[in-house]
Design a protein around this motif. Structure first.
Motif, short mmCIF file in Angstrom:
data_model
loop_
_atom_site.label_atom_id
_atom_site.label_comp_id
_atom_site.label_asym_id
_atom_site.label_seq_id
_atom_site.Cartn_x
_atom_site.Cartn_y
_atom_site.Cartn_z
N TYR A 165 0.52 -0.70 0.13
CA TYR A 165 0.01 0.32 0.22
C TYR A 165 0.84 1.41 -0.31
O TYR A 165 1.91 1.30 1.23
CB TYR A 165 -0.83 0.18 0.96
N ASP A 166 0.26 2.20 -0.43
CA ASP A 166 1.14 3.71 -0.53
C ASP A 166 0.56 4.56 -0.11
O ASP A 166 -0.40 5.29 -0.73
CB ASP A 166 0.96 4.08 -2.72
N PHE A 167 0.27 4.39 1.38
CA PHE A 167 -0.59 5.12 2.50
C PHE A 167 0.38 6.89 1.95
O PHE A 167 1.41 6.96 2.51
CB PHE A 167 -0.28 4.78 3.87
N PRO A 168 -0.76 7.45 2.11
CA PRO A 168 -0.24 9.04 2.02
C PRO A 168 0.28 9.89 3.03
O PRO A 168 1.16 10.76 3.23
CB PRO A 168 -1.89 10.27 1.27
N PHE A 169 0.51 8.91 4.55
CA PHE A 169 0.91 9.94 5.44
C PHE A 169 2.36 9.05 5.53
O PHE A 169 2.25 9.22 6.81
CB PHE A 169 -0.58 9.49 6.49
N SER A 170 2.33 8.20 4.93
CA SER A 170 4.32 7.72 5.38
C SER A 170 4.51 8.66 4.46
O SER A 170 4.84 9.75 4.06
CB SER A 170 4.59 6.85 4.33
N PRO A 171 5.87 8.89 6.15
CA PRO A 171 6.72 9.83 6.03
C PRO A 171 8.55 8.91 4.61
O PRO A 171 8.62 10.21 4.81
CB PRO A 171 7.27 9.88 7.59
N PHE A 172 7.69 8.28 4.40
CA PHE A 172 8.90 8.30 3.74
C PHE A 172 8.38 7.81 2.46
O PHE A 172 8.99 7.56 1.39
CB PHE A 172 9.48 6.01 3.90
N GLY A 173 7.66 8.02 1.86
CA GLY A 173 7.27 8.14 0.88
C GLY A 173 7.13 10.38 0.21
O GLY A 173 6.78 10.40 -0.63
N VAL A 174 7.98 10.85 0.86
CA VAL A 174 8.42 12.70 0.52
C VAL A 174 9.25 11.85 -0.18
O VAL A 174 10.16 10.96 0.49
CB VAL A 174 7.98 12.94 2.31
N TYR A 175 9.29 13.17 -1.05
CA TYR A 175 10.39 13.17 -1.33
C TYR A 175 11.57 13.48 -1.20
O TYR A 175 11.41 14.45 0.10
CB TYR A 175 10.34 13.73 -2.96
N PRO A 176 12.40 13.39 -1.26
CA PRO A 176 13.26 12.35 -2.45
C PRO A 176 13.19 11.14 -1.65
O PRO A 176 14.39 10.45 -2.27
CB PRO A 176 14.36 13.05 -2.59
N MET A 177 12.34 10.25 -0.71
CA MET A 177 12.42 8.61 -0.22
C MET A 177 12.01 8.33 -1.26
O MET A 177 10.72 9.20 -1.95
CB MET A 177 11.81 9.34 1.43
N ASN A 178 12.33 6.63 -1.30
CA ASN A 178 11.25 6.66 -2.41
C ASN A 178 9.88 5.80 -1.81
O ASN A 178 9.60 5.49 -0.55
CB ASN A 178 12.35 4.88 -2.05
N SER A 179 9.16 6.18 -2.71
CA SER A 179 7.80 5.71 -2.28
C SER A 179 7.48 4.06 -2.38
O SER A 179 8.38 3.36 -2.74
CB SER A 179 6.52 6.54 -2.90
N ALA A 180 6.47 3.93 -1.66
CA ALA A 180 5.69 2.04 -1.65
C ALA A 180 5.36 1.55 -3.18
O ALA A 180 5.26 0.52 -3.54
CB ALA A 180 4.76 1.50 -0.69
N ALA A 181 4.61 2.71 -3.90
CA ALA A 181 4.81 2.55 -5.05
C ALA A 181 5.86 2.56 -5.57
O ALA A 181 5.64 1.53 -7.00
CB ALA A 181 3.86 3.62 -5.58
N ARG A 182 6.53 2.98 -6.06
CA ARG A 182 7.85 2.70 -6.63
C ARG A 182 8.69 1.94 -6.23
O ARG A 182 9.30 0.92 -7.97
CB ARG A 182 8.94 4.00 -6.00
N HIS A 183 8.48 1.15 -5.20
CA HIS A 183 9.24 -0.07 -4.74
C HIS A 183 8.37 -1.11 -5.43
O HIS A 183 8.72 -2.32 -5.22
CB HIS A 183 9.54 -0.22 -3.29
#
Length: 100
Positions: free
Chosen positions: A35-53
């Motif tokens: 899941y690509d949670f919108p509130f995930s701190p790891f989805g903030v650029y420049p970090m790798n998001s769950a969708a990308r992974h």
């Protein structure tokens, strides 16, 4: 094992090692949960998001960055992901127009 390479080589403080392991475990769970949670701190650029992974695992092309996507951008290994995302956005926009 790669997550422990840096702390072992540079022999950081034990507390720092513990914090690093906790962050890496949270990042691993976030990236592999599906899941690509919108509130995930790891989805903030420049970090790798769950969708990308997730794309990295499903298409097995590009998006090699673990924490940052800097080298993926510089080396162009995220081009397939960007194309897939833009085509997905185009499909969603077409569906919205049809539903309207």
């Amino acid at each position: 094992l790669p997550s422990l390479f840096g702390p072992c080589v540079f022999r950081g403080h034990f507390f720092t090692l513990c914090v690093w392991i906790i962050i890496r475990c949270l990042k691993f769970c976030d990236a592999h949960c599906g899941y690509d949670f919108p509130f995930s701190p790891f989805g903030v650029y420049p970090m790798n998001s769950a969708a990308r992974h997730g794309f990295h695992h499903s298409a097995n092309m590009g998006s090699f960055g673990s924490f940052t996507v800097f080298w993926d951008t510089v080396c162009g290994t995220d081009n397939h992901f960007e194309k897939a995302q833009s085509s997905k956005r185009g499909t969603l926009q077409k569906r919205k127009k049809i539903d309207s």
